[in-house]
Design a protein around this motif. Structure first.
Motif, short mmCIF file in Angstrom:
data_model
loop_
_atom_site.label_atom_id
_atom_site.label_comp_id
_atom_site.label_asym_id
_atom_site.label_seq_id
_atom_site.Cartn_x
_atom_site.Cartn_y
_atom_site.Cartn_z
N GLY A 82 0.65 -1.54 -0.27
CA GLY A 82 0.18 -0.30 -0.10
C GLY A 82 0.48 1.06 0.09
N ALA A 83 1.86 1.73 0.82
CA ALA A 83 2.73 2.03 0.96
C ALA A 83 3.35 2.77 -0.34
CB ALA A 83 3.76 2.43 2.30
N GLY A 86 1.29 4.23 -2.95
CA GLY A 86 0.55 5.29 -2.30
C GLY A 86 2.01 6.51 -2.90
N PHE A 105 -2.66 4.64 -0.74
CA PHE A 105 -2.62 3.62 0.03
C PHE A 105 -4.06 2.65 0.11
CE2 PHE A 105 -2.58 1.79 4.15
CZ PHE A 105 -1.40 1.26 4.28
N TYR A 109 -3.60 -1.04 -0.12
CA TYR A 109 -4.00 -1.98 0.87
C TYR A 109 -4.54 -3.13 0.60
CZ TYR A 109 -4.49 -3.36 5.50
OH TYR A 109 -4.61 -4.91 6.35
#
Length: 126
Positions: A82-83, A86, A105, A109
């Motif tokens: 997710g990071a 993002g 994100f 995620y």
């Protein structure tokens, strides 16, 4: 050292699959009206689970053999993926590129968690 390598392989596999879906989403952008956020959320859950199931066809054994490691993967890998998504979204935004929901994100995620759950469930039952 083996644990770190297995965790990295799991992370790379998920990032690659997610980037492929993201490229497809960018290809469809503008060809159809945008989905409602709740519908998009459900679509990414299904795409993540489907991608996880597909990955089991090619990599049918868990990369992380021990149960505690497999469950830790459910926590850490989706957060990391997710990071990454993002960060890709932020990079695209800085360049002035268009974004899809997977460039955020939460959606990244969600996809990664569904992917990891499908892999865990299907690889445990095979």
């Amino acid at each position: 050292m083996e644990f770190v390598a297995q965790l990295l392989f799991e992370l790379v596999l998920q990032v690659v699959m997610e980037l492929l879906v993201e490229l497809g989403a960018h290809g469809l952008k503008g060809k159809r009206p945008p989905l409602h956020p709740a519908v998009a959320f459900g679509v990414y859950v299904l795409l993540g689970a489907g991608s996880g199931a597909l990955s089991v066809v090619f990599f049918h054994q868990r990369f992380l053999e021990e149960a505690w490691a497999a469950y830790a993967n459910l926590l850490f890998t989706p957060l990391a993926v997710g990071a990454v998504m993002g960060a890709i979204g932020a990079w695209r935004r800085r360049r002035g590129d268009s974004l899809v929901r997977l460039d955020q994100f939460l959606y990244g995620y969600t996809f990664a968690l569904s992917f990891a759950l499908a892999r865990l469930w299907l690889s445990a039952s095979s």
